[in-house]
Design a protein around this motif. Structure first.
Motif, PDB file in Angstrom:
ATOM      1  N   UNK A 272       0.846  -1.190   0.000  1.00 32.28           N
ATOM      2  CA  UNK A 272       0.000   0.000   0.000  1.00 32.28           C
ATOM      3  C   UNK A 272       0.867   1.219   0.000  1.00 32.28           C
ATOM      4  N   UNK A 273       0.524   2.062  -0.923  1.00 34.70           N
ATOM      5  CA  UNK A 273       1.213   3.337  -0.948  1.00 34.70           C
ATOM      6  C   UNK A 273       2.526   3.339  -1.681  1.00 34.70           C
ATOM      7  N   UNK A 274       2.954   2.160  -2.107  1.00 35.61           N
ATOM      8  CA  UNK A 274       4.237   2.135  -2.809  1.00 35.61           C
ATOM      9  C   UNK A 274       3.957   2.166  -4.295  1.00 35.61           C
ATOM     10  N   UNK A 275       4.577   3.083  -4.916  1.00 36.59           N
ATOM     11  CA  UNK A 275       4.411   3.189  -6.360  1.00 36.59           C
ATOM     12  C   UNK A 275       5.520   2.381  -7.026  1.00 36.59           C
ATOM     13  N   UNK A 276       5.093   1.419  -7.890  1.00 39.40           N
ATOM     14  CA  UNK A 276       6.082   0.541  -8.523  1.00 39.40           C
ATOM     15  C   UNK A 276       7.006   1.349  -9.411  1.00 39.40           C
ATOM     16  N   UNK A 277       6.428   2.349 -10.009  1.00 41.89           N
ATOM     17  CA  UNK A 277       7.254   3.163 -10.900  1.00 41.89           C
ATOM     18  C   UNK A 277       8.315   3.900 -10.104  1.00 41.89           C
ATOM     19  N   UNK A 278       7.898   4.336  -8.946  1.00 42.09           N
ATOM     20  CA  UNK A 278       8.853   5.038  -8.096  1.00 42.09           C
ATOM     21  C   UNK A 278      10.011   4.120  -7.710  1.00 42.09           C
ATOM     22  N   UNK A 279       9.621   2.890  -7.411  1.00 35.02           N
ATOM     23  CA  UNK A 279      10.646   1.908  -7.045  1.00 35.02           C
ATOM     24  C   UNK A 279      11.611   1.692  -8.205  1.00 35.02           C
ATOM     25  N   UNK A 280      10.992   1.635  -9.382  1.00 38.36           N
ATOM     26  CA  UNK A 280      11.826   1.337 -10.551  1.00 38.36           C
ATOM     27  C   UNK A 280      12.769   2.477 -10.839  1.00 38.36           C
ATOM     28  N   UNK A 284      16.146   6.178  -3.953  1.00 39.62           N
ATOM     29  CA  UNK A 284      15.742   5.544  -2.700  1.00 39.62           C
ATOM     30  C   UNK A 284      15.128   6.534  -1.744  1.00 39.62           C
ATOM     31  N   UNK A 285      15.580   7.785  -1.833  1.00 38.91           N
ATOM     32  CA  UNK A 285      15.061   8.748  -0.861  1.00 38.91           C
ATOM     33  C   UNK A 285      13.579   8.936  -1.044  1.00 38.91           C
ATOM     34  N   UNK A 286      13.210   9.050  -2.279  1.00 39.51           N
ATOM     35  CA  UNK A 286      11.784   9.263  -2.509  1.00 39.51           C
ATOM     36  C   UNK A 286      10.981   8.058  -2.110  1.00 39.51           C
ATOM     37  N   UNK A 287      11.582   6.905  -2.372  1.00 42.85           N
ATOM     38  CA  UNK A 287      10.872   5.672  -2.021  1.00 42.85           C
ATOM     39  C   UNK A 287      10.657   5.601  -0.526  1.00 42.85           C
ATOM     40  N   UNK A 288      11.733   5.891   0.139  1.00 41.47           N
ATOM     41  CA  UNK A 288      11.636   5.775   1.595  1.00 41.47           C
ATOM     42  C   UNK A 288      10.656   6.804   2.133  1.00 41.47           C
TER      43      UNK A 288
END
Lengths: 534, 212
Positions: A272-280, A284-288
């Motif tokens: 929840x809340x994790x954007x796969x595109x963001x991960x890709x 890391x900062x934005x992901x975290x």
């Protein structure tokens, strides 16, 4: 006399003439006998000279186990000079002694005796009705030869056993090829040459006796082109290949949907809340931050409340070198958890009683950097404050440098030594010895002190607990400080006082552990609550 | 080939015994096997006769004893088809067994004489005589089992002793002629046995015309 002599000469001459033209018959010769079916037999002879006279031939025989001499029962059925013994007169496994007697007017002549056992003279006739057919099996032609047993043969009682033999040749060759067929009346000949003419003969044998003559030649031409079923199968295979190819084409064209159907994609993980595109994207900062933002964290406010209660800042001099001669100085003890973020704005905020109203100014002191705005009752304090303010202006890193300048007035107890810092405020020159401090209620552990929570009743009327300070109520562990919240009872000393509101830590900045650790060493504390260290 | 024959005959006998002891093989089957064996026996004797014929002195035929002189000629057997078809199965089998039994000793004499037979094809002749012995023995044992299934009349054997002695003759011609005579007698008897058994086989296999 002469007449008598002449008569004698005439008689002699006539006798001589007569005797030269007639004679007893010559010796006939028995040629042989033959039994075609083991039930009858026939014998033939060859007559000798007839001696010029009509000669008759008669066959006489004697037989084993039969008394007397018997004559041939049938002279005519088998032709001339033959004797046919019918079933009634034929016996087997007994010897017949045959002789033929030729007789004419002048005498009889007998042939030699022929010793015959029917068993030995069995010789059948050739097989009948030989048929040749060119048949086809799996596209290859073969010759199917069929025949029937010879006539008169008894195949129903088991009296005779017939065996057959064939020979085959092509019309353009002289070589016969022999084949044996035991008792069956047909033969299949494979591997024949197309376009050739085949000739076949068959013969047979009874009971290991003599072979019959070869039958008449039967021939059959093999066609050059054999109409086989291949075109049919070619048509069938072609017709079946077409829909097969069509199915392949459809599958290829719709391969995606087929793939979807056969190999459904594995659902990826969903957080929840994790954007796969963001991960890709790999940042890391934005992901975290995204991960953190999504989490349901306990409201910082509440936690801040809890934390605020237990912060005491005291003067550093008191700790380092307690000098009884020195007037009690303001002590600033900072007891904050490690997680606390050092906030430059609040640091070194020495609350001055006459600066209550200047809280904002003090807060903004770092920004404005104006000393003049601060009313000063005590030059030292001002100086300290200024120093501190200046110091606080510059941030964490510079504070360390200024630390020593502030050290006179600010005591920072390194946690390593004492584990906590007591923040106290009191006037340096206050005649009153009233200071703002908390009573230690309990000591826990090596380095923890639980302070009493008390309504701060400042005896110094001009001193009030500045709003931006907190009392430490309890120290827990190495790096946790529980701050005391104001009860809300404040005394308004003067109109300058603002409302006493519950002191709250007003700087909810996310803590940085690294910064806290630096704080530990540098003796700075940030009163801003953050996440609990543990 | 002789060894194979021994194995084959012993196997045949073993099978017959086992079959008779354990469960009933149909008589058709037994008769078929016996007929095949007797056919082989007659084939051998025919070939032996033909082989002897190749080098037989013509005068020998002159002085050869008559077939009525065969030691088995006293046995009354059918001598034509109608008579043979009228004889009962048991009698036919009994006749076949009697004839076969009568030749066990003479075949031994033949076998011994074949070793020193003054004939160019002596080895081949000797080989065939040996096979004759084996087949004869096997067939005799098989017919004995068969007779057990066909009643007491089938088990009666007429005794036909051979009184020819062990020696066929002193000189070559006499030896050869006596040898030929015995072989011809045996050929007649082997044909009888074969014919009787085939008639029996056909009669027993009424539903199988291919057996006739």
């Amino acid at each position: 006399m002469k007449r008598g002599l002449g008569l004698a000469v005439v008689l002699l001459l006539s006798a001589a003439v007569e005797s030269s033209s007639t004679s007893p018959p010559g010796t006939p010769v028995l040629l042989g006998c033959r039994s075609p079916e083991k039930e009858t037999f026939t014998c033939w002879w060859k007559p000798g000279s007839d001696g010029g006279l009509p000669t008759t031939h008669r066959l006489f025989y004697e037989r084993e186990r039969l008394k007397g001499i018997h004559e041939c029962p049938d002279y005519g059925s088998a032709g001339s000079n033959s004797c046919f013994f019918n079933k009634k007169h034929t016996s087997i496994w007994v010897d017949y002694y045959l002789r033929v007697v030729a007789s004419n007017a002048l005498g009889n002549t007998s042939s030699d005796i022929l010793d015959v056992d029917v068993m030995e003279i069995v010789k059948p006739y050739p097989p009948e009705n030989i048929t040749l057919l060119v048949k086809e099996q799996e596209g290859t032609p073969y010759l199917h030869i069929r025949w029937e047993p010879p006539l008169n043969i008894d195949t129903k009682s088991g009296w005779v056993t017939v065996k057959y033999q064939l020979r085959v040749k092509q019309d353009n060759s002289h070589q016969w090829k022999n084949y044996s067929s035991d008792t069956q009346t047909f033969l299949n000949l494979h591997s024949i040459v197309l376009g050739a003419m085949y000739m076949v003969q068959v013969r047979c044998m009874l009971d290991h006796g003599s072979w019959s003559e070869w039958s008449n030649t039967t021939s059959v031409p093999v066609p050059k082109y054999f109409p086989n079923e291949r075109p049919f199968w070619i048509l069938v295979s072609t017709l079946s290949v077409v829909p097969f190819l069509a199915a392949i084409c459809i599958l290829v064209m719709k391969r995606k949907s087929v793939k979807q159907c056969l190999l459904p994609p594995v659902p990826g993980p969903k957080i929840k809340g994790v954007d796969v595109q963001l991960l890709k994207s790999g940042r890391s900062e934005e992901v975290i931050s995204a991960l953190i933002a999504n989490q349901n964290l306990p409201p910082l406010v509440a936690w801040m409340d809890q934390v605020e209660e237990f912060l005491i800042v005291s003067d550093c001099n008191d700790w380092r070198s307690p000098d009884p001669t020195n007037p009690p100085k303001r002590k600033k003890s900072l007891i904050i958890p490690v997680g606390f973020h050092f906030d430059q704005d609040l640091l070194c905020k020495e609350p001055l009683p006459n600066h209550w109203e200047k809280k904002d100014e003090i807060v903004k002191n770092s920004e404005t950097h104006s000393e003049g705005s601060l009313p000063s009752t005590d030059l030292n304090q001002e100086q300290q404050r200024d120093h501190c303010g200046e110091a606080s202006d510059r941030g964490v890193s510079t504070w360390t440098a200024e630390r020593h300048q502030c050290a006179a007035n600010v005591s920072v107890q390194p946690f390593a030594i004492s584990g906590y810092v007591d923040i106290q405020r009191h006037m340096q020159e206050a005649e009153g010895t009233q200071v703002d401090y908390s009573r230690v209620k309990e000591v826990t552990g090596n380095d923890a002190v639980i302070l009493e929570k008390e309504n701060v009743q400042s005896q110094r009327e001009d001193e009030d607990i500045p709003e931006d300070y907190s009392r430490v109520e309890e120290v827990d562990g190495d790096n946790v400080v529980f701050l005391q919240t104001q009860d809300g009872s404040c005394k308004k000393k003067d109109e300058h006082h603002t409302d006493c509101t519950n002191l709250k830590m007003i700087h909810p900045h996310p803590s940085k552990v690294g910064v806290c650790a630096a704080l530990m060493g540098s003796e700075y504390v940030d009163t801003t609550p953050a996440f609990p260290a543990s | 080939m002789a060894y194979r024959g021994t194995n084959g005959s012993s196997l045949f006998i073993t099978v017959l015994y086992v079959v008779a002891a354990c469960r009933a093989i149909p008589i058709n089957d037994l008769l078929d096997r016996a007929s095949q064996r007797s056919d082989k026996l007659h084939s051998l004797s025919t070939m032996l006769t033909q082989e002897l014929d190749t080098h037989f002195p013509p005068i020998g035929r002159m002085i050869m004893p008559r077939p009525a002189m065969c030691h088995t000629s006293s046995l009354q057997t059918p001598i034509d088809k109608d008579q043979a078809l009228r004889v009962s199965e048991s009698d036919l089998l009994s006749l076949a067994r009697s004839l076969l039994q009568a030749w066990s000793d003479p075949l031994l004499v033949l076998s011994n004489s074949a070793n020193t037979l003054p004939h160019p094809a002596q080895s081949s002749i000797s080989n065939k005589v040996q096979q004759l012995q084996e087949h004869s023995k096997t067939l005799g044992d098989g017919l004995e089992i068969l007779s057990g299934k066909m009643g007491p009349a089938a088990q009666a054997i007429s005794y036909l002793p051979y009184r020819g002695g062990t020696d066929l003759g002193q000189d070559k011609i006499t030896k050869l002629i006596n040898f030929y005579f015995l072989v011809s007698c045996f050929r007649r008897d082997s044909h009888k046995i074969d014919s009787f058994l085939k008639v029996l086989r056909c009669r027993a296999a009424k539903m199988q015309p291919e057996m006739c």
